[in-house]
Design an enzyme around this catalytic site. Structure first.
Site, mmCIF file in Angstrom:
data_model
loop_
_atom_site.group_PDB
_atom_site.id
_atom_site.type_symbol
_atom_site.label_atom_id
_atom_site.label_comp_id
_atom_site.label_asym_id
_atom_site.label_seq_id
_atom_site.Cartn_x
_atom_site.Cartn_y
_atom_site.Cartn_z
ATOM 1 N N ASP A 1 -36.378 4.939 8.650
ATOM 2 C CA ASP A 1 -35.220 5.609 9.403
ATOM 3 C C ASP A 1 -34.522 4.884 9.950
ATOM 4 O O ASP A 1 -34.486 5.686 11.018
ATOM 5 C CB ASP A 1 -35.904 7.572 9.334
ATOM 6 C CG ASP A 1 -36.791 7.285 11.118
ATOM 7 O OD1 ASP A 1 -37.663 6.318 11.148
ATOM 8 O OD2 ASP A 1 -36.792 7.830 11.238
ATOM 9 N N ASP B 1 -38.181 0.733 13.717
ATOM 10 C CA ASP B 1 -38.039 0.434 12.361
ATOM 11 C C ASP B 1 -37.696 -0.818 12.303
ATOM 12 O O ASP B 1 -38.947 -1.706 11.507
ATOM 13 C CB ASP B 1 -37.176 1.520 11.654
ATOM 14 C CG ASP B 1 -37.796 2.734 11.667
ATOM 15 O OD1 ASP B 1 -38.168 3.849 11.161
ATOM 16 O OD2 ASP B 1 -37.574 3.787 12.353
ATOM 17 N N ASN C 1 -34.701 9.202 12.910
ATOM 18 C CA ASN C 1 -33.586 8.948 14.437
ATOM 19 C C ASN C 1 -32.386 8.688 13.816
ATOM 20 O O ASN C 1 -31.891 8.941 15.153
ATOM 21 C CB ASN C 1 -34.382 7.027 14.367
ATOM 22 C CG ASN C 1 -35.999 6.911 14.838
ATOM 23 O OD1 ASN C 1 -36.226 8.005 15.133
ATOM 24 N ND2 ASN C 1 -36.390 5.845 14.024
ATOM 25 N N THR D 1 -42.468 4.681 7.260
ATOM 26 C CA THR D 1 -41.895 5.044 9.451
ATOM 27 C C THR D 1 -41.018 5.792 9.345
ATOM 28 O O THR D 1 -40.807 6.069 10.761
ATOM 29 C CB THR D 1 -41.850 3.531 10.355
ATOM 30 O OG1 THR D 1 -40.532 2.925 9.079
ATOM 31 C CG2 THR D 1 -43.396 1.915 9.020
ATOM 32 N N PHE E 1 -42.654 12.652 16.531
ATOM 33 C CA PHE E 1 -41.306 13.042 15.680
ATOM 34 C C PHE E 1 -41.273 12.701 14.683
ATOM 35 O O PHE E 1 -40.548 13.427 14.109
ATOM 36 C CB PHE E 1 -40.296 12.086 16.445
ATOM 37 C CG PHE E 1 -39.147 11.518 15.981
ATOM 38 C CD1 PHE E 1 -38.312 12.452 16.579
ATOM 39 C CD2 PHE E 1 -38.364 10.618 15.055
ATOM 40 C CE1 PHE E 1 -37.269 12.560 15.893
ATOM 41 C CE2 PHE E 1 -37.240 10.658 14.231
ATOM 42 C CZ PHE E 1 -36.687 12.192 15.052
ATOM 43 N N ASN E 2 -41.793 12.207 13.601
ATOM 44 C CA ASN E 2 -41.511 12.125 11.933
ATOM 45 C C ASN E 2 -42.180 13.309 11.377
ATOM 46 O O ASN E 2 -41.966 14.046 10.489
ATOM 47 C CB ASN E 2 -42.130 10.428 11.427
ATOM 48 C CG ASN E 2 -41.574 9.463 11.677
ATOM 49 O OD1 ASN E 2 -40.381 9.314 12.215
ATOM 50 N ND2 ASN E 2 -42.574 8.425 11.933
ATOM 51 N N HIS F 1 -44.565 1.649 18.142
ATOM 52 C CA HIS F 1 -45.195 2.548 16.585
ATOM 53 C C HIS F 1 -44.843 2.217 14.919
ATOM 54 O O HIS F 1 -46.116 1.823 14.892
ATOM 55 C CB HIS F 1 -44.466 4.013 16.651
ATOM 56 C CG HIS F 1 -44.374 4.927 17.883
ATOM 57 N ND1 HIS F 1 -45.124 5.125 18.498
ATOM 58 C CD2 HIS F 1 -43.130 4.200 18.429
ATOM 59 C CE1 HIS F 1 -44.658 5.467 19.092
ATOM 60 N NE2 HIS F 1 -43.669 5.702 19.966
ATOM 61 N N ASP F 2 -43.646 2.448 14.662
ATOM 62 C CA ASP F 2 -43.423 1.042 13.389
ATOM 63 C C ASP F 2 -44.171 0.419 12.940
ATOM 64 O O ASP F 2 -44.863 -0.215 11.862
ATOM 65 C CB ASP F 2 -42.360 1.123 13.060
ATOM 66 C CG ASP F 2 -41.559 3.353 13.107
ATOM 67 O OD1 ASP F 2 -42.441 3.704 13.203
ATOM 68 O OD2 ASP F 2 -40.615 3.048 13.069
#
Ligand code: BDR
Ligand code: CA
Length: 345
Positions: free
Chosen positions: A11, A16, A43, A127, A169-170, A243-244
């Protein structure tokens, strides 16, 4: 080691984008074969995520199909994250003419097709919200047995939330999709906040990248500084959490993290806990590899500084080496700091 066959569901999103750059560089250096990208709303809108993905791959000098996916979560409205990723999802770099087009295939069809063509070999790394992956699993439940691995950036079992106290979030964006995935029996590796909060970049980590002066280096610095500043504005320290990128690295090499099998579910109804990962620590896996509904291998530890060092090194290598056939500057390729300096004469 043979190149890992990867399909990325993204996203795009500032982190990402950095994960895509990492995989694209691994592709160009023979460690991965990026077979395609699918996009999903999260996102930012799916249209924006698609455009951002095309832009990032163009800058990375890699031409792979980018398939547009779901435009909203399975249930409920989409809530994007401009406060973290900018209005365009890409720190202001997601504007201007776009030279590549998305593929005509839907991201869900792309997952199904590539999983058939590379049965037993394909690593799907997701992700963003799990909407596309869940839809693919609902259409063809056998997908769970065709994937070598599904690596998900999402959730967390000890470090629970970044959007709410309870949810990441995801998972928060599409808990129903996360539920479908967790229940599917797919060989699932969860790279959640437990480990991604251990990997963050601070200004001092940019030293090596600072020595490179290419559109790629300026773009990467811009993303990282934008992310640090966003996090600071939201009340935290000036840090950029990888994160990603960590999920992408784990997709290529699981040894980056250690963890264990955990019996997992996701809360879909709680007033304060929607999207929360619920780990049942009472349950012990009956087999060494307990593939099956409700089990995930959850990453719990990472050598944070070692990973950050590796990631920044790879980014600098990419920034130096991808330039040859890379395109012109992206809007965000100008350095935030250089801009500030210019503005102050
Ligand atoms: C996740 O949320 C998104 O904003 C990031 O891109 C990452 O995938 C972290 O919680
Ligand atoms: Ca993301």
């Amino acid at each position: 080691m043979a190149a890992v066959k990867v399909l990325a569901d993204v996203d795009t999103g500032v982190d990402d984008a950095l994960a895509l750059i990492y995989v694209a560089w691994a592709h160009r250096t023979g460690r991965a074969q990026l077979l395609g990208c699918g996009t999903v709303a999260g996102n930012c809108t799916v249209e924006q995520a698609t455009a951002n993905t095309l832009r990032v791959l163009e800058l990375a000098g890699l031409e792979v199909p980018v398939a547009r996916g779901a435009c909203r979560p399975l249930a409920g409205a989409l809530r994007t994250a401009p406060e973290v990723h900018g209005e365009d999802g890409l720190a202001g770099a997601g504007v201007g003419p776009l030279y590549r087009k998305p593929s005509p295939e839907h991201a869900v069809d792309q997952i199904l097709r590539l999983s058939r063509q590379h049965a037993g070999e394909l690593v799907l790394v997701a992700t963003g919200p799990l909407t596309n992956v869940a839809m693919a699993l609902v259409l063809e439940p056998e997908l769970a047995r065709r994937l070598a691995r599904l690596v998900v950036m999402g959730g967390g079992v000890r470090d629970l939330g970044n959007v709410t106290a309870a949810a990441e979030f995801n998972f928060y964006t599409d808990p129903e999709a996360a539920h479908v995935v967790l229940e599917s029996g797919v060989p699932l590796t969860l790279v959640g906040l437990d480990v991604t909060h251990q990997v963050y970049v601070e200004e001092t980590d940019l030293a090596r990248l600072q020595q490179v002066d290419t559109p790629q280096a300026r773009f990467a610095r811009h993303l990282l500084r934008f992310g640090m500043e966003a996090y600071r504005r939201l009340g935290g320290p000036a840090r950029f959490y990888l994160h990603d990128p960590l999920a992408a690295a784990v997709a290529l090499d699981a040894r980056w993290v250690s963890g264990r099998w955990v019996s997992l579910s996701v809360e879909t109804r709680g007033e304060r806990t929607r999207g929360m990962c619920v780990a049942d620590w009472r349950r012990q896996p009956e087999a060494a590899v307990p593939h099956g509904p409700g089990w995930a291998w959850v990453a719990l530890q990472v050598e944070g500084r070692r990973f950050v060092g590796h990631f920044m090194e790879e980014l600098a290598r990419w920034a130096r080496g991808a330039g040859a056939d890379g395109p012109a500057e992206l809007a965000g390729g100008r350095d935030t700091r250089d801009e500030r300096a210019a503005a102050h004469g």
